[in-house]
Motif scaffolding. Structure first.
Motif, PDB file in Angstrom:
ATOM      1  N   THR A   1      22.351  79.726  60.682  1.00 56.16           N
ATOM      2  CA  THR A   1      22.872  78.946  61.102  1.00 56.16           C
ATOM      3  C   THR A   1      24.387  79.034  60.649  1.00 56.16           C
ATOM      4  O   THR A   1      25.514  78.276  61.766  1.00 56.16           O
ATOM      5  CB  THR A   1      22.981  77.794  59.845  1.00 56.16           C
ATOM      6  N   VAL A   2      25.477  80.452  60.574  1.00 52.36           N
ATOM      7  CA  VAL A   2      26.498  80.494  60.863  1.00 52.36           C
ATOM      8  C   VAL A   2      26.337  80.729  62.050  1.00 52.36           C
ATOM      9  O   VAL A   2      27.994  80.724  62.636  1.00 52.36           O
ATOM     10  CB  VAL A   2      26.693  81.709  60.117  1.00 52.36           C
TER      11      VAL A   2
ATOM     12  N   PRO B   1      19.335  80.906  67.685  1.00 54.15           N
ATOM     13  CA  PRO B   1      18.336  80.074  68.008  1.00 54.15           C
ATOM     14  C   PRO B   1      16.962  80.584  67.304  1.00 54.15           C
ATOM     15  O   PRO B   1      15.752  80.805  67.932  1.00 54.15           O
ATOM     16  CB  PRO B   1      17.913  80.151  69.306  1.00 54.15           C
TER      17      PRO B   1
ATOM     18  N   ARG C   1      26.187  74.559  74.419  1.00 55.57           N
ATOM     19  CA  ARG C   1      25.943  75.389  73.763  1.00 55.57           C
ATOM     20  C   ARG C   1      25.600  74.568  72.170  1.00 55.57           C
ATOM     21  O   ARG C   1      26.566  73.587  72.305  1.00 55.57           O
ATOM     22  CB  ARG C   1      26.474  76.178  73.565  1.00 55.57           C
TER      23      ARG C   1
ATOM     24  N   ASP D   1      27.459  74.976  63.485  1.00 56.69           N
ATOM     25  CA  ASP D   1      28.489  74.947  62.028  1.00 56.69           C
ATOM     26  C   ASP D   1      29.850  75.433  62.724  1.00 56.69           C
ATOM     27  O   ASP D   1      30.294  75.982  63.785  1.00 56.69           O
ATOM     28  CB  ASP D   1      28.500  76.791  62.107  1.00 56.69           C
TER      29      ASP D   1
ATOM     30  N   GLY E   1      17.616  74.916  70.434  1.00 54.95           N
ATOM     31  CA  GLY E   1      18.373  75.037  69.751  1.00 54.95           C
ATOM     32  C   GLY E   1      19.269  76.361  70.206  1.00 54.95           C
ATOM     33  O   GLY E   1      20.309  76.787  69.349  1.00 54.95           O
ATOM     34  N   GLU E   2      19.261  75.560  71.282  1.00 54.66           N
ATOM     35  CA  GLU E   2      19.718  77.617  71.947  1.00 54.66           C
ATOM     36  C   GLU E   2      20.647  76.262  72.739  1.00 54.66           C
ATOM     37  O   GLU E   2      22.467  76.456  72.570  1.00 54.66           O
ATOM     38  CB  GLU E   2      18.843  77.735  73.259  1.00 54.66           C
TER      39      GLU E   2
ATOM     40  N   SER F   1      24.956  80.388  64.851  1.00 57.53           N
ATOM     41  CA  SER F   1      23.715  79.387  65.959  1.00 57.53           C
ATOM     42  C   SER F   1      22.691  80.693  66.403  1.00 57.53           C
ATOM     43  O   SER F   1      22.509  80.668  67.639  1.00 57.53           O
ATOM     44  CB  SER F   1      24.567  79.298  66.458  1.00 57.53           C
TER      45      SER F   1
ATOM     46  N   ILE G   1      30.814  84.367  58.200  1.00 55.83           N
ATOM     47  CA  ILE G   1      32.673  84.074  59.015  1.00 55.83           C
ATOM     48  C   ILE G   1      33.365  84.751  58.758  1.00 55.83           C
ATOM     49  O   ILE G   1      34.109  84.955  59.095  1.00 55.83           O
ATOM     50  CB  ILE G   1      33.145  82.372  58.120  1.00 55.83           C
TER      51      ILE G   1
ATOM     52  N   ALA H   1      28.821  83.212  68.470  1.00 53.89           N
ATOM     53  CA  ALA H   1      27.541  82.396  68.239  1.00 53.89           C
ATOM     54  C   ALA H   1      26.324  82.164  69.575  1.00 53.89           C
ATOM     55  O   ALA H   1      26.981  82.778  70.599  1.00 53.89           O
ATOM     56  CB  ALA H   1      27.385  81.112  67.723  1.00 53.89           C
ATOM     57  N   GLY H   2      25.170  82.168  68.972  1.00 53.27           N
ATOM     58  CA  GLY H   2      24.111  82.248  69.935  1.00 53.27           C
ATOM     59  C   GLY H   2      23.847  84.044  70.264  1.00 53.27           C
ATOM     60  O   GLY H   2      23.383  84.610  69.526  1.00 53.27           O
TER      61      GLY H   2
ATOM     62  N   GLN I   1      17.359  72.544  59.752  1.00 52.62           N
ATOM     63  CA  GLN I   1      17.827  71.103  60.767  1.00 52.62           C
ATOM     64  C   GLN I   1      16.258  70.794  60.005  1.00 52.62           C
ATOM     65  O   GLN I   1      16.797  69.482  60.251  1.00 52.62           O
ATOM     66  CB  GLN I   1      17.934  71.402  61.904  1.00 52.62           C
TER      67      GLN I   1
END
Lengths: 525, 325
Positions: free
Chosen positions: B269-270, B274, A229, A233, A204-205, B272, B153, B169-170, B282
């Motif tokens: 989700t938008v 974790p 990564r 989305d 997931g990362e 990412s 977004i 993200a992340g 998912q």
């Protein structure tokens, strides 16, 4: 047909070096960390037991395969410095490079090749790749001889990309062959002989890889580190490309996003490099059900559906035309087949001829399925287009992929929008759709129930034909029949695009997308 | 010891609830057509019939429903949530790896929404017809009614692209190196946008509610008495009125905790992020029953613990709650 390529290879390598040089016109530089993306979570990093494009990217960096392909679909040496196919086509000898090592320092030998073939045969989903391989002989450490039950030209492509990852027997040989798919070292402490070794995979990362200093090609890879990564989305990925957080990514297919990224100055967006992945979008027709059993009805539908509208309006010009079951970038592609430019008069005439007279404003009704939300516009369009010729179409949504997959697998559908990949040689990814012995065997089998003795015969002959030109001719006829009988109406290629920033040198634009080693990619300083 | 009693009853009901959640969802998942073998095949670009059958045999999906259910519940009774079919990892490990990220997001978003909501609510209660009050109302309702993925977004485009000050993200940037504080700041930077996005949904609720209760409290007798005593406005509002108007807000926050957890699915989700949300998304898409049930199990736990904490918080601000008798 003895086929020792050593000499040729040197020339080819020179040529490709020259070609690459003329494009980039600069020396690759060593070092740097590439930040790239994966569009979904990786199930398994071990590409010998797991297929698919998400595994392919890290898989092809961790594990080397015997061959690699250039952008002209010519095989190039990789783990095998040369190879020979015997006159009768029944044995393929691989002469392995002498200096290949696994990431733990153990030398790679022909025993590992034999072991890997066994593991792939027992675990990999594409059974047709190595089905004719009976044994792998290992006369010495650097020679592996694949003994075949019949000639198998598809083997060449199956020995490249992510399809034949050589995995170390001393690591993965401690469990039964068919249990390698759940081996604890598939995602942790993974060991291969590819240009990069695993630092960390965090579900997931990210997947983090670093340069393998003992890689068997001197001076490569150029990158020190790769950070993959996981960003699921597409909109977030697009922003990450645009603001420079991510340097490189592949398999972007949303037309809106592709077109937006094309307008960004610092980015290059290209559809090149996916020929062997070969993703195709098509309208599947159940040839065993109701009116669709009549080829005239299927042709009428093709005449009523405007491909231009799908390609230019729905796909916003990002997708290429597709006419047969083989991807247009493939050397086996034959575009000279029956095409169905939109013609409602012809469609109506064919339907009348088939005995489905217009009753009021309707002839009969059909259903159309789709497996993922992205193609809903396509099925809605088909509904509207077929209404014009008196076919009422009901759109059947599926709650999720498995629901749709089950309907397809059991042939419980009339029409369906589908996306299927070629996966290299037609034997691997094309035959399954048209082979009459593969009817209704799960999703992406011959779910159309199509059966034609000549098509079966052509596929059987092409599967064992060693002469490339003859093989091409067999597939040319095959494609003409498919386009004429329309078990599926081929509409467009899935518009996969590779996106990279202007800091990237030598992006992988061969045939395998990112399921190929990126040992030549570099970051400009 | 009423508190202990209440607590024991709570735990008892919680266990029954958890069992019901698992059995019900297991049955629902089973009733849906298709299974994880299809999605595994999808992730692999297709598979032969034999491969599909082998996957089903490996994971026991070819067994009768009751056998599968019995086997699963038996494992859960031994605190074993099973092995994820799709992610190829033990479910407990998969979830525990991701739980901290979700907790960080959910708790920080909840606190942010509460704090800002109450501050705005109190402020606008004091001047109910002022321009700030109207602005707060508009802004809060806007956040409440806008879909989270859209808000997300939009924030991304604003603060990662147009004014590129925050990451896309992340949860962390693995390319940076440094001591604890460097990483702390890095995670905090990654947290800002998802936290604001998630908080934006609940901000409206808390600010509207605290505005209403505050206005009511400000009109009550004891506040008038306090004012008559000559206490300053500030003292009246923050010392007397605020504490008394907080309990409905805290109750609502507790009730909303489960909504925050489910809101996290979209936000994660938008961005990412974790956490469990992306995992939930998912695994639902993949029809990965053990993972989905595992996540439901843990989210139920999180919500139950959240509610218990709410109870405690209520006792702190309002001694009448949970008193003897």
């Amino acid at each position: 047909m003895i086929h020792n390529i050593k000499g040729l290879v040197a020339t080819a390598v020179m040529a490709s070096v020259l070609a690459a040089g003329s494009v980039t016109a600069e020396e690759p530089t060593q070092g740097g960390t590439l930040v790239t993306v994966l569009g979904s979570n990786v199930r398994n990093l071990n590409s010998a037991v797991q297929s698919g494009i998400v595994t392919g990217f890290p898989g092809a960096q961790l594990f080397a395969s015997p061959l690699r392909y250039d952008e002209n679909w010519d095989p190039q040496p990789y783990l095998a410095e040369s190879w020979e196919v015997s006159e009768d086509g029944l044995s393929v000898t691989l002469n392995l490079v002498k200096n290949a090592k696994f990431h733990d320092g153990t030398p790679l030998t022909s025993k590992d090749v034999a072991f890997s073939v066994d593991v792939i045969k027992a675990n990999h989903p594409f059974k047709s790749m190595f089905a004719p391989v009976e044994t792998v002989e290992t006369p010495d450490d650097h020679t592996a001889i694949l003994k075949l039950s019949k000639p198998h030209p598809a083997l060449m492509l199956a020995m490249s990309g992510q399809l034949m990852s050589i995995i170390p027997q001393h690591i993965y040989g401690d469990v039964a062959i068919n249990e390698v798919k759940t081996h604890p070292r598939n995602n942790e402490g993974t060991v291969g002989s590819g240009p990069f070794k695993l630092v960390e995979y965090k579900s997931g990362e990210h997947v983090i890889l670093e340069r393998f200093d003992d890689f068997f090609i001197d001076g490569r890879p150029y990158l020190d580190k790769i950070v993959m990564r996981i960003i699921t989305d597409p909109a977030a990925r697009a922003i990450a490309y645009e603001n420079g957080e991510v340097h490189f990514g592949a398999f972007e297919s949303l037309p809106r996003i592709v077109n937006r990224l094309k307008k960004v100055d610092s980015l290059t967006v290209t559809p090149n490099g996916y020929g062997a992945i070969g993703p195709l979008d098509w309208l599947a027709m159940n040839t065993q059900k109701g009116p669709l059993a009549d080829v005239r009805v299927r042709k009428a539908i093709a005449y009523a559906v405007d491909k231009n509208f799908v390609q230019n309006a729905l796909m916003q010009g990002t997708a290429a035309d597709s006419r047969t079951g083989i991807h247009p970038d493939s050397p086996f592609y034959n575009g000279d087949v029956e095409t169905y430019d939109v013609d409602l008069d012809k469609a109506n005439a064919l339907l009348d001829e088939a005995g489905y007279a217009m009753d009021g404003d309707s002839r009969f009704s059909l259903t159309i399925d789709f497996g993922w939300p992205g193609v809903k516009p396509q099925v809605e369009y088909v509904k509207a287009a077929l209404k014009k010729v008196g076919i009422d179409v009901e759109v059947r949504a599926s709650a999720d992929f498995p629901t749709w997959a089950k309907r397809m697998g059991e042939m419980d559908f009339d029409l369906s929008w589908d996306t299927v990949f070629n996966w290299g040689d037609p034997v691997i990814g094309v035959h399954r759709t048209y082979d009459s012995t593969n009817i209704g065997k799960g999703v992406w089998s011959n779910t159309q129930g199509y059966s034609n003795a000549r098509v079966d015969e052509l596929m059987a002959m092409a599967a064992v034909e060693s002469d490339a030109e003859k093989r091409k001719a067999l597939y040319a006829e095959f494609q003409q029949i498919i386009a004429d009988e329309l078990p599926v109406y081929h509409v467009n290629t899935l518009p996969y695009h590779t996106v990279y920033s202007d800091r990237i040198g030598n992006p992988p634009i061969g045939i395998w997308g990112t399921s190929t080693p990126i040992d030549m990619m570099y970051l400009k300083q | 010891m009423t508190f202990i009693n209440t607590f024991a009853t709570r735990v008892f009901y919680a266990i029954i609830l958890l069992m019901a959640v698992l059995v019900l969802n297991f049955s629902l998942m089973h009733m849906a057509p298709g299974d994880v073998a299809d999605t595994i095949a999808q992730s692999m670009g297709g598979a032969d019939k034999e491969v599909l059958d082998a996957i089903r045999t490996d994971y026991g999906l070819d067994q009768p429903f009751l056998v599968q259910l019995g086997r699963y519940m038996g494992n859960v009774a031994q605190f074993d949530l099973g092995h994820s079919f799709f992610f190829n990892q033990p479910v407990t490990q998969l979830i525990l790896e991701r739980l901290p990220a979700t907790l960080l997001l959910v708790i920080s978003a909840q606190l942010l929404a509460l704090f800002v909501g109450v501050v705005l609510g109190v402020y606008s209660a004091r001047k109910p017809n002022g321009i700030v009050s109207h602005f707060v109302t508009f802004f809060a309702l806007f956040g409440y009614s806008a879909p989270v993925f859209w808000t997300g977004i939009l924030l991304l485009i604003s603060f990662s692209l147009m004014i590129p000050i925050l990451p896309v993200a992340g949860m962390r940037d693995v390319t940076i190196e440094g001591n604890f504080w460097v990483h702390f700041i890095d995670v905090a930077r990654h947290l800002v946008l998802p936290m604001i996005t998630l908080a934006s949904i609940f901000l409206a609720l808390y600010s509207r509610l605290s505005r209403a209760t505050m206005m009511e409290t400000l009109g009550s007798d004891y506040v008038r008495t306090a004012k008559a005593k000559g206490l300053s406005e500030r003292q009246v509002v923050y010392k007397h009125a605020l504490k008394n108007s907080l309990s409905p807000v805290i109750t609502l926050a507790g009730l909303q905790f489960s909504a925050v957890v489910s809101g996290a699915v979209l936000v994660e989700t938008v961005f990412s992020w974790p956490g469990l949300g992306t995992l939930a998304f998912q695994s639902i898409i993949a029809r990965d029953t053990p993972t989905i049930l595992g996540i439901l199990f843990f989210s139920a736990l999180v919500v139950i613990v959240g509610n218990l904490l709410t109870d405690l918080a209520l006792r702190l601000v309002d001694p009448r709650v949970g008193g003897k008798g």
